[in-house]
Design a protein around this motif. Structure first.
Motif, PDB file in Angstrom:
ATOM      1  N   PRO A 109       0.937  -1.108   0.043  1.00 18.36           N
ATOM      2  CA  PRO A 109      -0.153  -0.002  -0.136  1.00 18.36           C
ATOM      3  C   PRO A 109       0.770   1.280  -0.048  1.00 18.36           C
ATOM      4  N   CYS A 110       0.476   2.272  -0.929  1.00 21.41           N
ATOM      5  CA  CYS A 110       1.339   3.309  -1.215  1.00 21.41           C
ATOM      6  C   CYS A 110       0.241   4.460  -0.617  1.00 21.41           C
ATOM      7  N   THR A 111       0.832   5.207   0.278  1.00 25.81           N
ATOM      8  CA  THR A 111       0.013   6.405   0.673  1.00 25.81           C
ATOM      9  C   THR A 111       0.586   7.762   0.481  1.00 25.81           C
ATOM     10  N   CYS A 112       1.573   8.039  -0.375  1.00 29.34           N
ATOM     11  CA  CYS A 112       2.156   9.181  -0.903  1.00 29.34           C
ATOM     12  C   CYS A 112       1.121   9.909  -1.617  1.00 29.34           C
ATOM     13  N   SER A 113       1.312  11.442  -1.425  1.00 27.05           N
ATOM     14  CA  SER A 113       0.498  12.200  -2.156  1.00 27.05           C
ATOM     15  C   SER A 113       1.077  12.461  -3.299  1.00 27.05           C
ATOM     16  N   ILE A 132       9.411   7.553 -12.059  1.00 26.67           N
ATOM     17  CA  ILE A 132       9.685   6.409 -11.367  1.00 26.67           C
ATOM     18  C   ILE A 132       9.536   6.581  -9.570  1.00 26.67           C
ATOM     19  N   TYR A 133       8.655   5.784  -9.056  1.00 30.71           N
ATOM     20  CA  TYR A 133       8.467   5.859  -7.855  1.00 30.71           C
ATOM     21  C   TYR A 133       9.567   5.827  -7.048  1.00 30.71           C
ATOM     22  N   PRO A 134       9.756   6.983  -6.196  1.00 35.50           N
ATOM     23  CA  PRO A 134      10.925   7.029  -5.157  1.00 35.50           C
ATOM     24  C   PRO A 134      11.130   6.114  -4.230  1.00 35.50           C
ATOM     25  N   LYS A 136       9.234   5.338  -1.214  1.00 29.44           N
ATOM     26  CA  LYS A 136       8.907   5.656   0.117  1.00 29.44           C
ATOM     27  C   LYS A 136       8.296   4.688   1.083  1.00 29.44           C
ATOM     28  N   CYS A 137       7.281   4.081   0.312  1.00 29.57           N
ATOM     29  CA  CYS A 137       6.483   3.048   0.994  1.00 29.57           C
ATOM     30  C   CYS A 137       6.722   1.769   0.865  1.00 29.57           C
ATOM     31  N   ARG A 138       7.935   1.423   0.022  1.00 29.80           N
ATOM     32  CA  ARG A 138       8.440   0.265  -0.261  1.00 29.80           C
ATOM     33  C   ARG A 138       8.486  -0.854   0.812  1.00 29.80           C
TER      34      ARG A 138
HETATM   35 ZN   LIG Z   1       4.111   5.733  -1.154  1.00 32.40          ZN
END
Ligand SMILES: [Zn+2]
Length: 273
Positions: A109-113, A132-134, A136-138
């Motif tokens: 689940p990724c909650t990045c805005s 490319i997704y950085p 953070k939620c990995r």
């Molecule tokens: Zn995220």
């Protein structure tokens, strides 16, 4: 080429507007390849996104495809062994895939805005591709706490640094690097709509598609999708990518090119023969 009995091709338009010349070319190639193999062509209506798809375009799409002379053996209008053929009616299939990927730890689940992403993302090699997704939620490990996907974005964790290779039947050997050519793609959106990358793989696997014919702009998507096929334990189809139809300025045709919609061409007296 000798006909094989297992060839199953598909055309998979999205009813977000009228079909144009660019679509026609890809669909005609798909239809021709199915005919050469004397086997089944499937029509799939990719109407999963309620924000962008409209029912009126489904009828228009079927009418335009028939006008092009394309015939299919399975589809939303004629049914078949893998019905339904409209994505809006296949949510249960996507949910089953989501549950499997959640349980195996392949997605998180990724909650990045949007703002988080815009600030941290690395630009991809290819200017018109998504950033490319950085990552953070990995590292999140709470996927199992979710009994349903809604409310957060779900991302597929790609194996950083792994080269994904395949031999395209038109463009030859292809190779993309996970983590630098593409990152962790969203497979389920926070507004509870399963994303293209997931629905197309789930459907092509469920419908036993043996060869995917699509535009050259989706070469990289095919590499991403190969990883998803693997994660789902599904058989990877063959890929045949087509050249794109370009306008006078060398840009690929888009839905804004209304004058090149098949309906407009038909009404102005063109024939598809
Ligand atoms: Zn995220």
């Amino acid at each position: 080429m000798a006909p094989t009995s297992s060839y199953r091709g598909r055309i998979a338009p999205s009813p977000t507007g009228l079909l144009h010349l660019g679509h026609a070319r890809t669909f005609l190639i798909a239809a021709q390849r199915a005919t050469e193999h004397e086997d089944t062509l499937i029509l799939r209506n990719e109407d999963i996104d309620p924000q962008r798809c409209r029912a009126e375009f489904v009828d228009a799409m079927i009418e335009d495809l028939r006008w092009l002379g394309i015939r299919w053996g399975e589809g939303p209008d004629c049914g078949g062994p893998h019905a339904p053929y409209s994505q809006s009616q296949r949510r249960e299939h996507y949910l089953e895939a989501w549950r499997g990927l959640r349980d195996s730890g392949a997605i998180y689940p990724c909650t990045c805005s949007r703002k988080d992403l815009a600030q941290a993302a690395t630009a991809p090699n290819d200017a018109d591709d998504e950033p490319i997704y950085p990552g953070k939620c990995r590292g999140r490990t709470d996927a199992a706490k979710f009994s349903a996907p809604a409310g957060v974005n779900w991302r597929f964790r790609v194996p950083d640094g792994e080269a994904v290779s395949f031999v395209d039947l038109h463009f030859g050997p292809q190779q993309f690097l996970a983590g630098s050519d593409f990152g962790d793609v969203v497979v389920w959106r926070r507004d509870d709509v399963p994303a293209y990358q997931l629905t197309v793989v789930v459907d092509d696997a469920a419908m036993r598609i043996s060869e995917v014919v699509r535009g050259r702009d989706l070469l990289k998507s095919s590499a991403r999708q190969i990883l998803l096929y693997r994660a789902l334990g599904a058989t990877i189809p063959a890929f045949y990518h087509c050249d794109l139809v370009l306008d006078e300025a060398g840009q690929r045709l888009a839905k804004r090119h209304d004058a090149l919609s098949l309906r407009h061409l038909r009404e102005s007296g063109w024939t598809a023969g």
